[in-house]
Write a protein that holds these residues in place. Structure first.
Motif, short mmCIF file in Angstrom:
data_model
loop_
_atom_site.label_atom_id
_atom_site.label_comp_id
_atom_site.label_asym_id
_atom_site.label_seq_id
_atom_site.Cartn_x
_atom_site.Cartn_y
_atom_site.Cartn_z
N GLY A 154 -12.35 -30.64 54.79
CA GLY A 154 -11.10 -31.14 55.35
C GLY A 154 -11.33 -32.55 55.86
O GLY A 154 -12.45 -33.08 55.78
N PRO A 155 -10.29 -33.18 56.40
CA PRO A 155 -10.45 -34.52 56.95
C PRO A 155 -11.51 -34.55 58.06
O PRO A 155 -11.64 -33.59 58.83
CB PRO A 155 -9.06 -34.85 57.51
N ALA A 156 -12.25 -35.61 58.14
CA ALA A 156 -13.30 -35.73 59.15
C ALA A 156 -12.71 -35.57 60.55
O ALA A 156 -11.64 -36.12 60.86
CB ALA A 156 -14.00 -37.09 59.03
N GLY A 157 -13.38 -34.78 61.38
CA GLY A 157 -12.95 -34.60 62.76
C GLY A 157 -11.64 -33.86 62.92
O GLY A 157 -10.93 -34.08 63.90
N SER A 158 -11.31 -32.96 62.01
CA SER A 158 -10.00 -32.30 62.05
C SER A 158 -10.03 -30.87 62.58
O SER A 158 -8.98 -30.31 62.86
CB SER A 158 -9.39 -32.28 60.64
N ALA A 159 -11.21 -30.28 62.73
CA ALA A 159 -11.30 -28.87 63.14
C ALA A 159 -11.90 -28.73 64.52
O ALA A 159 -12.76 -29.52 64.94
CB ALA A 159 -12.14 -28.09 62.13
N ASP A 160 -11.45 -27.72 65.24
CA ASP A 160 -12.00 -27.41 66.56
C ASP A 160 -13.19 -26.47 66.46
O ASP A 160 -14.07 -26.49 67.32
CB ASP A 160 -10.93 -26.74 67.44
N MET A 161 -13.20 -25.62 65.43
CA MET A 161 -14.24 -24.61 65.31
C MET A 161 -14.48 -24.30 63.84
O MET A 161 -13.55 -24.24 63.03
CB MET A 161 -13.82 -23.33 66.05
N VAL A 162 -15.75 -24.16 63.49
CA VAL A 162 -16.16 -23.67 62.16
C VAL A 162 -16.95 -22.40 62.39
O VAL A 162 -17.85 -22.35 63.23
CB VAL A 162 -17.02 -24.71 61.42
N LEU A 163 -16.62 -21.35 61.63
CA LEU A 163 -17.29 -20.06 61.75
C LEU A 163 -17.83 -19.62 60.40
O LEU A 163 -17.15 -19.77 59.38
CB LEU A 163 -16.32 -18.99 62.27
N THR A 164 -19.03 -19.08 60.40
CA THR A 164 -19.59 -18.53 59.18
C THR A 164 -20.34 -17.24 59.49
O THR A 164 -21.17 -17.20 60.39
CB THR A 164 -20.50 -19.53 58.44
N PHE A 165 -19.99 -16.20 58.77
CA PHE A 165 -20.53 -14.87 59.00
C PHE A 165 -21.31 -14.41 57.76
O PHE A 165 -20.74 -14.22 56.69
CB PHE A 165 -19.41 -13.87 59.30
N ARG A 166 -22.65 -14.29 57.92
CA ARG A 166 -23.50 -13.72 56.87
C ARG A 166 -23.40 -14.48 55.55
O ARG A 166 -23.29 -13.90 54.48
CB ARG A 166 -23.16 -12.23 56.68
N ASN A 167 -23.48 -15.81 55.65
CA ASN A 167 -23.45 -16.66 54.45
C ASN A 167 -24.68 -17.56 54.31
O ASN A 167 -25.01 -17.97 53.19
CB ASN A 167 -22.21 -17.56 54.46
N VAL A 168 -25.33 -17.88 55.40
CA VAL A 168 -26.40 -18.88 55.35
C VAL A 168 -27.52 -18.44 54.41
O VAL A 168 -28.13 -19.26 53.71
CB VAL A 168 -26.95 -19.18 56.76
N HIS A 169 -27.82 -17.13 54.37
CA HIS A 169 -28.89 -16.67 53.48
C HIS A 169 -28.56 -16.95 52.01
O HIS A 169 -29.47 -17.24 51.22
CB HIS A 169 -29.16 -15.17 53.69
N ASN A 170 -27.30 -16.91 51.63
CA ASN A 170 -26.90 -17.25 50.26
C ASN A 170 -27.13 -18.73 49.98
O ASN A 170 -27.61 -19.10 48.90
CB ASN A 170 -25.44 -16.89 50.03
N TRP A 171 -26.79 -19.58 50.94
CA TRP A 171 -26.98 -21.02 50.75
C TRP A 171 -28.46 -21.39 50.74
O TRP A 171 -28.86 -22.29 50.00
CB TRP A 171 -26.26 -21.79 51.86
N ALA A 172 -29.26 -20.69 51.53
CA ALA A 172 -30.70 -20.95 51.54
C ALA A 172 -31.29 -20.64 50.16
O ALA A 172 -32.12 -21.40 49.64
CB ALA A 172 -31.39 -20.10 52.61
N GLU A 173 -30.84 -19.56 49.56
CA GLU A 173 -31.35 -19.18 48.24
C GLU A 173 -30.86 -20.14 47.16
O GLU A 173 -31.58 -20.46 46.21
CB GLU A 173 -30.92 -17.76 47.92
#
Length: 299
Positions: A154-173
């Motif tokens: 999204g546009p830079a500086g446009s969000a108050d909160m980013v949430l990620t649930f059980r995804n980082v392991h997929n990105w690490a792989e």
């Protein structure tokens, strides 16, 4: 919907003092929630009402005992008027909670990867169908498609909160974790919150030894965030599971809800429950202004 009516009546009691202060001509219709006048935290009653919502599927509700959505969102500091981006929501487990909570005063955005062919297209189509099927709860929810190798959320500086649930392991792989965390930092406002939940590896385990299992070292995830510019604000044991021994033949997917081994030792794995998970809250620290400016810190 019936749940909305119950929600409105309970909230009216919780905000009785606020409602009394309104002018006579501004009273809310019977059964309607008196909207908050500031970005105060959601009350326990508001969270409970949405968690009990009839739009949530029964299988999703059954997982509340493992995913602890109420305590998790309270820990992250979710507020009524925030713009919240959930990264790769899959089938929409948290979507069914976040989008209705933010409907009236905030904005829920589902960020879906566009780089995995049919599965990603299916996830996006499933969310669009969910939104279209219940315009009452999802009227303001939206979807953004991102390139996982060069993500823009999204546009830079446009969000108050980013949430990620059980995804980082997929990105690490996949080798895209660093790019994703940089994208989180870019889209958040100064002072914005990043909330991360993921499967937690045993203490002392190395990334190379465990990343194919679905588990991740906590210090690895913290480093991803701090290297991107975030500050670790707090850790929580909300989603801990001491029964999880983290040494299964098919990694974390041996446990529910996946139960990759099928009926093999099914009773054993159901008794363990879902994985032991880290719950981390990060903050995008406001950067000091340049010497040519006022010398104050941006907020």
């Amino acid at each position: 919907m019936k749940i909305r009516l119950a929600f409105g009546l309970s909230a009216a009691l919780l905000f009785a003092g606020m409602a009394h202060a309104q002018q006579a001509g501004q009273d809310q219709p019977p059964g309607e929630l008196v909207p908050p006048t500031s970005a105060s935290d959601f009350t326990a009653g508001q969270l409970d009402a949405v968690l009990a919502g009839s739009w949530r599927s029964a299988p999703n509700k059954a997982r509340d005992v493992y995913r602890h959505p109420k305590a998790t969102l309270q820990f992250f500091g979710l507020q009524p008027d925030q713009t919240v981006i959930e990264i790769t929501p899959g089938g929409g487990w948290y979507t069914e909670i976040l989008a209705p909570l933010l409907r009236d005063n905030g904005h829920y955005i589902a960020a879906v990867s566009g780089g995995n062919g049919g599965e990603d297209q299916q996830n996006a189509a499933s969310l669009r169908s969910k939104f279209a099927a219940d315009s009452t709860e999802y009227s303001k929810a939206s979807i953004v498609i991102f390139n996982p190798k060069a993500p823009v959320l999204g546009p830079a500086g446009s969000a108050d909160m980013v949430l990620t649930f059980r995804n980082v392991h997929n990105w690490a792989e996949a080798g895209t974790a660093e790019a994703m965390f940089k994208a989180f930092y870019a889209v958040l406002k100064p002072g914005g919150t990043l909330g991360v939940v993921d499967h937690r590896a045993a203490a002392g385990a190395s990334l190379d030894a465990v990343k194919d299992s679905g588990y991740l070292p906590t210090d690895y995830v913290i480093k991803l965030a701090t290297d991107a510019g975030f500050k670790l604000d707090a850790q929580s044991e909300i989603n801990a599971n001491p029964k999880d021994t983290k040494d299964y033949p098919k990694g974390v997917w041996t446990l529910p809800p996946t139960l990759t081994l099928g009926d093999q030792d099914r009773t054993k794995y159901l008794a363990i429950g879902e994985s032991d998970r880290m719950t981390l809250r990060f903050v995008k620290v406001a950067k000091a202004s340049s010497p040519a400016s006022s010398g104050t810190t941006a907020h």
